[in-house]
Design an enzyme around this catalytic site. Sequence first.
Site, PDB file in Angstrom:
ATOM      1  N   GLY A 182      12.982  -8.762 -14.678  1.00  0.00           N
ATOM      2  CA  GLY A 182      11.602  -8.823 -14.187  1.00  0.00           C
ATOM      3  C   GLY A 182      10.653  -8.952 -15.357  1.00  0.00           C
ATOM      4  O   GLY A 182      10.812  -8.285 -16.384  1.00  0.00           O
ATOM      5  N   GLY A 203       7.059  -9.001 -14.974  1.00  0.00           N
ATOM      6  CA  GLY A 203       5.667  -8.700 -14.627  1.00  0.00           C
ATOM      7  C   GLY A 203       5.058  -7.848 -15.722  1.00  0.00           C
ATOM      8  O   GLY A 203       5.520  -7.862 -16.867  1.00  0.00           O
ATOM      9  N   LEU A 204       4.024  -7.123 -15.374  1.00  0.00           N
ATOM     10  CA  LEU A 204       3.356  -6.313 -16.392  1.00  0.00           C
ATOM     11  C   LEU A 204       4.323  -5.385 -17.102  1.00  0.00           C
ATOM     12  O   LEU A 204       4.371  -5.319 -18.321  1.00  0.00           O
ATOM     13  CB  LEU A 204       2.253  -5.474 -15.749  1.00  0.00           C
ATOM     14  CG  LEU A 204       0.913  -6.159 -15.553  1.00  0.00           C
ATOM     15  CD1 LEU A 204      -0.089  -5.163 -15.021  1.00  0.00           C
ATOM     16  CD2 LEU A 204       0.415  -6.753 -16.855  1.00  0.00           C
ATOM     17  N   HIS A 245      -3.077  -1.184   2.516  1.00  0.00           N
ATOM     18  CA  HIS A 245      -4.413  -1.401   1.958  1.00  0.00           C
ATOM     19  C   HIS A 245      -5.390  -1.764   3.066  1.00  0.00           C
ATOM     20  O   HIS A 245      -5.112  -2.654   3.867  1.00  0.00           O
ATOM     21  CB  HIS A 245      -4.351  -2.531   0.922  1.00  0.00           C
ATOM     22  CG  HIS A 245      -5.547  -2.597   0.043  1.00  0.00           C
ATOM     23  ND1 HIS A 245      -6.762  -2.992   0.523  1.00  0.00           N
ATOM     24  CD2 HIS A 245      -5.721  -2.315  -1.270  1.00  0.00           C
ATOM     25  CE1 HIS A 245      -7.641  -2.951  -0.478  1.00  0.00           C
ATOM     26  NE2 HIS A 245      -7.033  -2.548  -1.574  1.00  0.00           N
ATOM     27  N   ARG A 280      -7.840   4.806   0.405  1.00  0.00           N
ATOM     28  CA  ARG A 280      -7.195   3.735   1.153  1.00  0.00           C
ATOM     29  C   ARG A 280      -6.441   4.224   2.385  1.00  0.00           C
ATOM     30  O   ARG A 280      -6.549   3.636   3.458  1.00  0.00           O
ATOM     31  CB  ARG A 280      -6.201   3.006   0.238  1.00  0.00           C
ATOM     32  CG  ARG A 280      -6.899   2.229  -0.838  1.00  0.00           C
ATOM     33  CD  ARG A 280      -5.917   1.637  -1.825  1.00  0.00           C
ATOM     34  NE  ARG A 280      -6.639   0.819  -2.807  1.00  0.00           N
ATOM     35  CZ  ARG A 280      -6.077   0.191  -3.811  1.00  0.00           C
ATOM     36  NH1 ARG A 280      -4.768   0.273  -3.991  1.00  0.00           N
ATOM     37  NH2 ARG A 280      -6.779  -0.527  -4.646  1.00  0.00           N
ATOM     38  N   HIS A 291       0.891  -3.034   0.963  1.00  0.00           N
ATOM     39  CA  HIS A 291       0.319  -3.519  -0.280  1.00  0.00           C
ATOM     40  C   HIS A 291       1.104  -3.050  -1.503  1.00  0.00           C
ATOM     41  O   HIS A 291       1.286  -3.782  -2.461  1.00  0.00           O
ATOM     42  CB  HIS A 291      -1.118  -3.001  -0.335  1.00  0.00           C
ATOM     43  CG  HIS A 291      -1.818  -3.215  -1.623  1.00  0.00           C
ATOM     44  ND1 HIS A 291      -1.984  -4.462  -2.165  1.00  0.00           N
ATOM     45  CD2 HIS A 291      -2.400  -2.352  -2.475  1.00  0.00           C
ATOM     46  CE1 HIS A 291      -2.647  -4.345  -3.299  1.00  0.00           C
ATOM     47  NE2 HIS A 291      -2.890  -3.091  -3.525  1.00  0.00           N
ATOM     48  N   LEU A 313      -1.831  -1.198 -12.465  1.00  0.00           N
ATOM     49  CA  LEU A 313      -1.786  -1.955 -13.714  1.00  0.00           C
ATOM     50  C   LEU A 313      -1.585  -0.984 -14.869  1.00  0.00           C
ATOM     51  O   LEU A 313      -0.824  -1.233 -15.806  1.00  0.00           O
ATOM     52  CB  LEU A 313      -3.077  -2.742 -13.898  1.00  0.00           C
ATOM     53  CG  LEU A 313      -3.391  -3.756 -12.787  1.00  0.00           C
ATOM     54  CD1 LEU A 313      -4.715  -4.444 -13.062  1.00  0.00           C
ATOM     55  CD2 LEU A 313      -2.288  -4.788 -12.688  1.00  0.00           C
TER      56      LEU A 313
END
Lengths: 241, 644, 254
Positions: B46, B48-49, B272, B336, B407, B447
């Site tokens: 992976g 991603g971030l 969400h 949320r 989400h 994030l």
Amino acid sequence: MTTTAEAPAKKRSLPWFLEFYNSNVGRKWVMAISGIVGLGFVFFHMFGNLHLYEEPARFDEYAEGLRDFGEPIFSRTLILWIARFGLLAAFAVHVHAGFTLWWKNRKAKPVGYERQQFVEATFASRYMLITGVIVLAFIVYHLAHLTWGLEFLNPSFTRGEARENLIEGLESPITAGWYVVANLALGLHILHGAWSLFQSLGVTHPRFNRWRRNFAVGLTAVIVAGNVSFPIAISTGLVGS
Amino acid sequence: MLETRPDTLDSKVPNGTLEEKWTGYLNSMKLVAPTNKRKFKIIVVGTGLAGASAAATFGELGYQVEAFTYHDSARRAHSIAAQGGINAAKNYHSDGDSIYRLFYDTIKGGDYRSREANVYRLAEVSNEIIDQCTAQGVPFAREYGGLLDNRSFGGVQVSRTFYARGQTGQQLLLGSYSALSRQVKLGTVKLHTRAEMLEVVLKDGRAVGVVVRDLTTGEITTHSAHAVVLATGGYSNAYYLSTNAMACNGTAIWRAYRKGAQFANASFTQIHPTCIPASDEFQSKLTLMSESLRNDGRIWVPEKAEDNRPPNQIPESDRDYYLERRYPAFGNLVPRDVASRAAKRQIDQNKGVGPLHNGVYLDFQDAIQRLGRDVIEARYGNLFEMYERITDENPYDVPMRIYPAPHYTMGGLWVDYELMTTVPGLYAIGEANFSDHGANRLGASALMQGLADGYFVIPYTIGNYLADYLNTEPVSTDDPVFHEASAAVRDRLNRFLANNGTRTVDWFHRELGKILIEHCGMARNEAGLEKALSDIPALKEEFYADVKVLGENETLNQSLEKAGRVADFFELGELMCRDALNREESCGGHFREEHQTDDGEALRRDDEFAYVASWEWTGESSDPRLHKEQLEFENVAPTTRSYK
Amino acid sequence: MNLTLKVWRQDGPAAAGRFVMYDATDISPDMSFLEMLDAVNEQLISEGQLPIEFDHDCREGICGTCSLMIDGIPHGPQLSTATCQLHMRKFADGDTITIEPWRAAGFPIVRDLVVDRSAFDRIIEAGGFISVATGSAPDANLMPVPQAAAEAAMDAAACIGCGACVAACPNGAAQLFTAAKVSHLNLLPQGQPERLMRTVNMVDTMEEYFGSCTNIGECTTACPKDISLDFIALMNRDYVRGKVKQRRLTGQRA
């Protein structure tokens, strides 16, 4: 799966300018600079020819003046020959760069689309090669026709009689028509080129960028209007001997 | 209830006060000398971030890294879609923020179901993340003086969110992708794109490698390493309709689970509140609209059920601004989970709006009148444009329609303080682990956590494990364990291809999604979960009997890719329901209808459920075994969240 | 809505491709273009035909995976919009829609409508970064960035790397992509030390895969994020400077 690999090492043995010219961006820069030389020539060439509309003697004086240019510091025609060689060099480079880039770009887009709609692209920008080739052909013809005065093109040519040569050379509507067409092609070429050169040279400023377009349109209009007027004026008899 | 076996769930939280734990850990962990790092090989799955930042940092440190992504480029991971921002305790605005407050808000926002020590560490490294990203060239929003701007976000009282227009996730991912690309060029990281990990390989109980399918040629390859890091994101796509990208899946973590890595808090999923409602059966995903819209939009439904008048013809007196009514203190800005549940309640009462009666209004008329259209356009112009593009309705004139959508998944592989799963040598970072968000994640924290794990936690903690294996070679890929694993992968793929069924993979995925959102979505109850637990295995059986996957393995075959992912979602969905059934309380995103206060608010049961529910795979035919990691709150006393 | 699709099908990178006509029936105008293709694929699978392979992922216009030439325009007729956010209401009942893959030598076809855009990654690897090892960064507010500069960098950084610029370009040039990437970093103070080296390395790598820019401007129209042509000019300027300037003196001001 694409697995990363080292890009092939490029050879770095050329002198810096050739290496620069070998890159597409560098080659476009060279095209822009040589294009500016060409633009300058075309503009002043058109402007000088406006003497056609003055009393007959002025035109030949102008033609003679070009040969005398730079006297007495330089000998007669020296500056003219320097300019001619400079123009020839700029022209050769422009043509070489143009053709080689076109060839590279063809290879970069080997397969076209079944259907492509252009939104932003103008006719002028897309057909630079074609207008360029027409201009190239025209320049050779024009030199043969009115500078060298080749017999089979211009039987009545007399060296030194610039105005007479011009008028007799363009009296035929067919020749005049060909001059008009070639100059329209030149106009299209300039319309894109005179804008594009700013991009290639990296001249950008948000406040003045719209003037880059206006400049190109204005320059094109002036040059085309001037150049096209000569064959029309002559072939229709507005200007005569 | 099965006995807890504390021996298998050692969280390895260091001793000392909260502030001393991470520093103390760094001071006492084992180090790998720079010249020795290149002797170690690490696999990162992976990009991603979390994955890209970890792989880049490993590479910088000198490890040999092999990274895998199923995308065509590392830049496309779904981290890219995060809009709002990233939190950090910089206190640049002197509004009283601190590491402790960020820690506290995250623990509280997670409804006291996360591990204090991890969350504190997350808050501690948050500032370094901003420094790192800024130095990488992430174009965060600036004030006129050239310094960084902040905004406030989702249920906190300070401005600590850094942002880059509405594209913060994209910019942060491009930052870590650029760092990764630099290492790729330097040769420390070998990056495989369009390569999907389909199995974790274990030897003697340790993770020693992975089996990977080349998505363009179908070639199955094996890769060995000293350690394997999974950074493969969350599993919201189990619901079929979610805000996740189409390819997001749980296969990597599920394969790890089946090999012995325990799976924690599977039922903790975040729904969400501000997404665009589905418009038809073929809707393939739901689009999220930034939560920031709730700062100026007012949420309402018609007072009467089945009121079909157009919104502009419904007078004020016939409107129910239910969030403002129920939660006067926070109004439209409740967290949320609260906002989502409230919307569901309205729709369950047949007050839903729009052609399918599946939304609630988010109305900007008041804000436009108060602030002017220009201000609203400056704040939300791009979101309004996106909304109009999708729905063909102009939110300046007509209220937006929104509805909650899955989400983010707080649950994931159980990891200890070092981010290692229960399988030695196997790590999980980012959304793939059960993480620091407890039962509910706060906005702008995902994030932060992904980058914290990748840049500032795992590069240290992995050394503590690797140090013991100095001068040992990675297990050869000729070892029988690799042959067995790749044979199993091939069998599985062939089984799908050979199955001459009648229904498409998507059809099964949609059916699974319906079951999960109905019974394990915003509100859950025992009967529903029991039903789901019998429906899902039945659907799974039907899937294996009736799925139709055309084509072959040896070429790009997206149906085949999907088949494997959906097959794993059946089992994952089952575990979600099982976990939800076990957790007889309401907390964060997990709402059990049996456990609510008289006025319908979540009722947490700290005495019995202040633990992480970690599940161990015991085989195809037997139920998973529950392990509990008791959560100790030494610094923050759990209180009831109230937003009234 | 009922539509006819004319779709490019190609079994593999080396295989010969061809156009195949498909009927898309009962399409809702609210469907996105990709959902319409999903529906067609479901139909194809149930008929025992191989589905159309196409790249897509986030379906919210940010990941840059989707890449279709629709009726002769990359990402279709709605400008400033990626394919995934194009909706069927932009078409009329009975339309015939031509769907082709991106075409460029730098983007070889993988299968059907899927192309390999990894050349973009090679360009980034050549210099699309600021060399700052994890942990070595100074405090984020140590270096102020004028707001206008940050905004300009963000304008460039909005590029989603989809490749529509290359697809639109009759020269198969990647100037707009590379310029956006170069400019994003070159416009920020943090990007200055590597500015000239970065530009030269990225441009040189770009030219190994792609054609050259003739300033036609079709790329910027095709771009779903409206990246400006001005960035190309900036990149060209820095490239020339990078070739000419004595880099040992670049630490000097002005």
